[in-house]
Motif scaffolding. Sequence first.
Motif, mmCIF file in Angstrom:
data_model
loop_
_atom_site.group_PDB
_atom_site.id
_atom_site.type_symbol
_atom_site.label_atom_id
_atom_site.label_comp_id
_atom_site.label_asym_id
_atom_site.label_seq_id
_atom_site.Cartn_x
_atom_site.Cartn_y
_atom_site.Cartn_z
ATOM 1 N N GLY A 146 8.627 5.608 1.595
ATOM 2 C CA GLY A 146 7.830 5.843 0.437
ATOM 3 C C GLY A 146 8.107 5.629 -0.849
ATOM 4 O O GLY A 146 7.510 5.466 -1.886
ATOM 5 N N GLU B 277 0.812 -1.059 0.032
ATOM 6 C CA GLU B 277 0.018 0.063 0.116
ATOM 7 C C GLU B 277 0.736 1.366 0.102
ATOM 8 O O GLU B 277 1.521 1.356 0.955
ATOM 9 C CB GLU B 277 -0.795 0.049 1.336
ATOM 10 N N HIS B 278 0.732 1.974 -1.200
ATOM 11 C CA HIS B 278 1.751 3.026 -1.124
ATOM 12 C C HIS B 278 0.919 4.276 -0.717
ATOM 13 O O HIS B 278 0.012 4.764 -1.107
ATOM 14 C CB HIS B 278 2.118 3.433 -2.502
ATOM 15 N N LEU B 279 1.346 4.961 0.637
ATOM 16 C CA LEU B 279 0.680 6.265 1.077
ATOM 17 C C LEU B 279 1.591 7.465 0.443
ATOM 18 O O LEU B 279 1.231 8.706 1.115
ATOM 19 C CB LEU B 279 0.700 6.254 2.506
ATOM 20 N N ARG C 3 6.540 -1.599 7.582
ATOM 21 C CA ARG C 3 6.301 -0.090 7.131
ATOM 22 C C ARG C 3 7.723 0.300 6.575
ATOM 23 O O ARG C 3 8.568 -0.038 7.152
ATOM 24 C CB ARG C 3 6.339 0.771 8.202
ATOM 25 N N ASP D 34 4.826 6.822 3.334
ATOM 26 C CA ASP D 34 5.324 5.365 3.618
ATOM 27 C C ASP D 34 4.853 4.458 2.788
ATOM 28 O O ASP D 34 3.711 4.815 2.068
ATOM 29 C CB ASP D 34 4.501 5.016 4.920
ATOM 30 N N THR D 35 5.288 3.242 2.863
ATOM 31 C CA THR D 35 4.553 2.106 1.889
ATOM 32 C C THR D 35 4.385 1.024 2.960
ATOM 33 O O THR D 35 5.374 0.583 3.779
ATOM 34 C CB THR D 35 5.569 1.623 0.931
#
Lengths: 334, 288
Positions: free
Chosen positions: A304, A279-281, A301, A284-285
């Motif tokens: 990114g 999940e790429h935020l 975590r 962060d990923t």
Amino acid sequence: MGRIVLNKVSKSFGDTEVIPPLDLTIEDGEFTVFVGPSGCGKSTLLRLIAGLEDVTAGTIEIDGKDATQVSPAKRGLAMVFQSYALYPHMTVRKNISFPLRMAKLDKAEQDRRVERAASVLNLTDYLDRRPGQLSGGQRQRVAIGRAIVREPAAFLFDEPLSNLDAALRVGMRLEISELHERLKTTMIYVTHDQVEAMTMADRIVVLRAGHIEQVGSPLELYHTPRNLFVAGFIGSPKMNFIAGKEAEKHGAHTVGIRPEHIMVTEKKGSWAGVVGVSEHLGSDTFLHVHETGLADTITVRAGGEVGFRHGDRIHLTPRDDVIHKFDTGGLRSE
Amino acid sequence: MATQQSRSAARIMLAPAVILLLGWMLVPLTMTLYFSFKKYLPLRGGDLGWAGFDNYVRFVTSSAFWPSIQSTLIIVIGVLLITVVLGVLLAQLLDQPMWGQGIVRILVIAPFFVMPTVSALVWKNMFMDPVNGLLAHLWKFFGAQPVEWLSDAPLFSIIMIVSWQWLPFATLILLTAIQSLDSEQLEAAEMDGAPVLARFGYIVLPHLSRAIAIVILIQTIFLLSIFAEIFVTTGGAFGTRTLTYLIFQRVLESQNVGLGSAGGVYAIVLANIVAYFLMRIVGKNLDA
């Protein structure tokens, strides 16, 4: 002013005990958050304090006085409801002044307090509108306005932000925290959202099935969760739990390691695994790593910028100093 | 969906219903209008030609007209007052959780299913009869002289009977309205220091205002035309002659169809005026 002491308070509906005997002290001026999964009794506990439900046994003390049998109106508490519970046929001004009218305050004092609350909450331009003509955030502010004009000993918030959209929620969260800084009044806030709990609280009370699992400041709960439940509930994404051989190495039945405390490397590391969904935020990923042989999924975590894809083989290295150890009963050992 | 073909098919299929409804309404209406301008006495010569506005003038100038308007208003307003006030209280009561709720609610709605003629007869013979009625026995039990309800308090008696029939309707509508009230609003008011009566006055009643307006609107329209209750109890005697009953007497007892029809037209106009004002009230309520 607003010290609230619960002494062996319990609540049953018929034969089902919702809250087993429970002790809790909320200090004056403290922002306390009750947090827990839905159905854990946190709202019921709040309603007991408010006086909207009768306690089955035990006593509730407000400001050193026994308030167990006192009616809700006389406890000197103000509540903000999840649905805001504004009176739809009254204007904003009438809504905010309602408790003052009920207390039969003189007109000038009523107006003064309403004006002040309205200016604090940026509602001055909306005083003559009806709730139906306001947005969700504005309605929320009216509900808070109605609470603050009473100058209560404590504020009770029952999931006040759950009807707002995400962006508004963040904004209102800040406003409520700001309000607490300014008023320095005791506030009790019920939520199921651990982010709200972590960001707003002076002290968090984690509840499960009516039991208090742990009481402490947000960082205490984060760094030293007392048991598996608190460890899994506080922190986002959830802490990874590993049982079996790997745990025995650390001399525990289960070890917990937070996603932010695991390092990801391409080549060498303590554990190996295969990347599942990432999940790429942006900042962060969150990588969901499978086939580690430790647990179904290990969440990690990473920065990114990491470019791992679905199916890539990677290696993980936990930070040994922040591994949480739990015994067979799920309690923290150390 | 709305192709040319399906639209014309729809029209053909709708036609019978529309024609039936139109016929049902238009035929009696035009006949009433037609007869109201005629001098038409079935047993005394039949159709005696046009009468102009003669019937309209005679109907309102007759000594029975204004008293009939008065008793109509007394009955309508009396029944509305009783059903709305008691309806609100009963609805409040039925909203409380209790054992046997379902059965109680069915019992409460039951009077609405009784035909007006039947309920009026039951009241007349079983309750209000000065010799054998239940009320007479009750009065005698307390040593009082039984009341001759239908001759001593005729309007009040009829108001009671009609209220008994319409109370379930009001209660049911108001009950559903009360149930739609957000309980958190009441709790908020409780926290704000409003005692029970203030909560009722400030929260419950305003919430019910729309439902009350609807109850008043619907009941008024039906109450203006009550007939059976009067026919089987007092027969229009003792000042219980309403506008509807007066029309009935003009047509059937005086055998003057023209005069009765003119009265009917007045009744139509009156009902429409009431409906218009009530619609505006309801409309205003719906806007807010």
